[in-house]
Design a protein around this motif. Sequence first.
Motif, PDB file in Angstrom:
ATOM      1  N   PRO A 160       1.459  -1.684  -0.081  1.00 16.97           N
ATOM      2  CA  PRO A 160       0.170   0.074  -0.029  1.00 16.97           C
ATOM      3  C   PRO A 160       0.676   1.131  -0.275  1.00 16.97           C
ATOM      4  O   PRO A 160       2.233   1.834   1.210  1.00 16.97           O
ATOM      5  N   THR A 161       0.281   2.630  -0.777  1.00 19.84           N
ATOM      6  CA  THR A 161       1.067   3.801  -0.822  1.00 19.84           C
ATOM      7  C   THR A 161       0.433   4.308  -0.507  1.00 19.84           C
ATOM      8  O   THR A 161      -0.775   4.499  -1.271  1.00 19.84           O
ATOM      9  N   GLY A 162       0.636   5.544   0.626  1.00 14.86           N
ATOM     10  CA  GLY A 162      -1.175   6.859   0.532  1.00 14.86           C
ATOM     11  C   GLY A 162      -1.946   6.394   1.836  1.00 14.86           C
ATOM     12  O   GLY A 162      -2.020   5.678   1.983  1.00 14.86           O
ATOM     13  N   GLY A 163      -1.526   7.028   2.713  1.00 13.04           N
ATOM     14  CA  GLY A 163      -1.716   7.007   4.006  1.00 13.04           C
ATOM     15  C   GLY A 163      -1.398   6.763   4.902  1.00 13.04           C
ATOM     16  O   GLY A 163      -1.938   5.935   6.349  1.00 13.04           O
ATOM     17  N   VAL A 164      -0.096   6.260   4.639  1.00 17.60           N
ATOM     18  CA  VAL A 164       0.618   4.477   6.137  1.00 17.60           C
ATOM     19  C   VAL A 164       1.068   5.111   6.638  1.00 17.60           C
ATOM     20  O   VAL A 164       2.339   6.685   6.504  1.00 17.60           O
ATOM     21  N   THR A 165       1.224   5.127   8.762  1.00 20.13           N
ATOM     22  CA  THR A 165       1.839   6.189   8.819  1.00 20.13           C
ATOM     23  C   THR A 165       2.426   5.311  10.251  1.00 20.13           C
ATOM     24  O   THR A 165       2.110   4.038  10.528  1.00 20.13           O
ATOM     25  N   PRO A 166       2.984   5.609  10.805  1.00 21.27           N
ATOM     26  CA  PRO A 166       3.769   5.423  11.942  1.00 21.27           C
ATOM     27  C   PRO A 166       2.859   4.211  13.006  1.00 21.27           C
ATOM     28  O   PRO A 166       2.270   3.252  13.246  1.00 21.27           O
ATOM     29  N   THR A 205      11.950   5.929  13.491  1.00 24.47           N
ATOM     30  CA  THR A 205      10.187   6.271  14.273  1.00 24.47           C
ATOM     31  C   THR A 205       9.682   5.404  13.210  1.00 24.47           C
ATOM     32  O   THR A 205       9.065   4.294  13.868  1.00 24.47           O
ATOM     33  N   PHE A 206       9.895   5.401  12.010  1.00 26.03           N
ATOM     34  CA  PHE A 206       8.767   4.941  11.053  1.00 26.03           C
ATOM     35  C   PHE A 206       9.531   3.466  11.278  1.00 26.03           C
ATOM     36  O   PHE A 206       8.456   2.373  10.897  1.00 26.03           O
ATOM     37  N   ILE A 207      10.747   3.037  11.177  1.00 26.21           N
ATOM     38  CA  ILE A 207      11.929   1.910  10.845  1.00 26.21           C
ATOM     39  C   ILE A 207      10.832   1.320  12.164  1.00 26.21           C
ATOM     40  O   ILE A 207      11.011  -0.246  12.186  1.00 26.21           O
ATOM     41  N   ALA A 208      11.846   1.813  13.459  1.00 19.34           N
ATOM     42  CA  ALA A 208      11.326   1.527  14.830  1.00 19.34           C
ATOM     43  C   ALA A 208       9.484   0.833  14.311  1.00 19.34           C
ATOM     44  O   ALA A 208       9.494  -0.760  15.180  1.00 19.34           O
ATOM     45  N   ALA A 209       8.252   1.226  13.937  1.00 18.81           N
ATOM     46  CA  ALA A 209       7.329   0.935  13.898  1.00 18.81           C
ATOM     47  C   ALA A 209       6.459  -0.468  12.750  1.00 18.81           C
ATOM     48  O   ALA A 209       5.653  -1.076  13.526  1.00 18.81           O
ATOM     49  N   VAL A 210       7.918  -0.127  12.143  1.00 20.50           N
ATOM     50  CA  VAL A 210       7.244  -0.955  10.731  1.00 20.50           C
ATOM     51  C   VAL A 210       8.030  -2.953  11.700  1.00 20.50           C
ATOM     52  O   VAL A 210       7.332  -3.607  11.207  1.00 20.50           O
ATOM     53  N   ASN A 211       8.963  -2.157  12.317  1.00 18.57           N
ATOM     54  CA  ASN A 211      10.359  -3.855  13.048  1.00 18.57           C
ATOM     55  C   ASN A 211       8.910  -4.363  13.711  1.00 18.57           C
ATOM     56  O   ASN A 211       8.657  -5.424  13.744  1.00 18.57           O
ATOM     57  N   LYS A 212       8.175  -3.476  14.525  1.00 21.99           N
ATOM     58  CA  LYS A 212       7.490  -3.600  15.751  1.00 21.99           C
ATOM     59  C   LYS A 212       6.076  -4.822  15.105  1.00 21.99           C
ATOM     60  O   LYS A 212       5.651  -5.546  15.424  1.00 21.99           O
ATOM     61  N   ALA A 213       5.820  -4.173  13.761  1.00 20.89           N
ATOM     62  CA  ALA A 213       4.156  -4.157  13.648  1.00 20.89           C
ATOM     63  C   ALA A 213       4.962  -6.060  12.449  1.00 20.89           C
ATOM     64  O   ALA A 213       3.403  -7.075  12.851  1.00 20.89           O
TER      65      ALA A 213
END
Length: 216
Positions: A160-166, A205-213
């Motif tokens: 998905p591209t658009g509207g993705v946030t941490p 911050t975003f990388i940390a959120a992705v790794n956690k997800a």
Amino acid sequence: MYRKLENLNKIIDSGIVLIVRLPTEQASIKVAEAAIAGGITVIEIPMAVPNALGVVKFLSDKYRDKGILVGVGTVLDGETARAAILAGAELLVSPNLNPDMIKVANRYQAITLSGAYTPTEIQNTLEAGADIVKLFPAEFVSPNYIKSVLAPLSHAPISPTGGVTPENVHEWFAAGAVCVGVASYITKAAGQDNDYSKVTKAAQTFIAAVNKAKNQ
């Protein structure tokens, strides 16, 4: 290792394709480098960026041997695809399905992230030979859309591209996304004072959120 497989794994492992679309060539380079400093490993430079292929060549020459994958976005035809590859791009991204773009990319073993929206478009994109389907624009649907699409099309790798946030990225991965396209949260973090350290922090911050997800 087989270069294309290595690059495809890099995209899946990182989970983020950062779209750097700034109004000047220099700003695009500065933001890209600040994001790389924050841990971003996959960069997309859209053709709308002034001297986009020059930016790609600069970043590719400087960072390719450091594990950074540089790509070109808004590739709408085969001619642009070939020019992008000659500039050093190893990833080609389009907002829609263009078979010629995918054909050229596959000829030279570049990865394709090809845009689609409906189930029919998604399947047509895969049949044309795309590596990953770019769900675009994703801000008009919820993660449940991917979940519903993947019920009959479980073989489809969707980004998905658009509207993705941490804050919501865990929902997209939980729904089955293989990676996400990210832009303004990171690329506009410098603000009017051009503090590029904020770009680096936003990337972290975003990388940390992705790794956690991805680990949930």
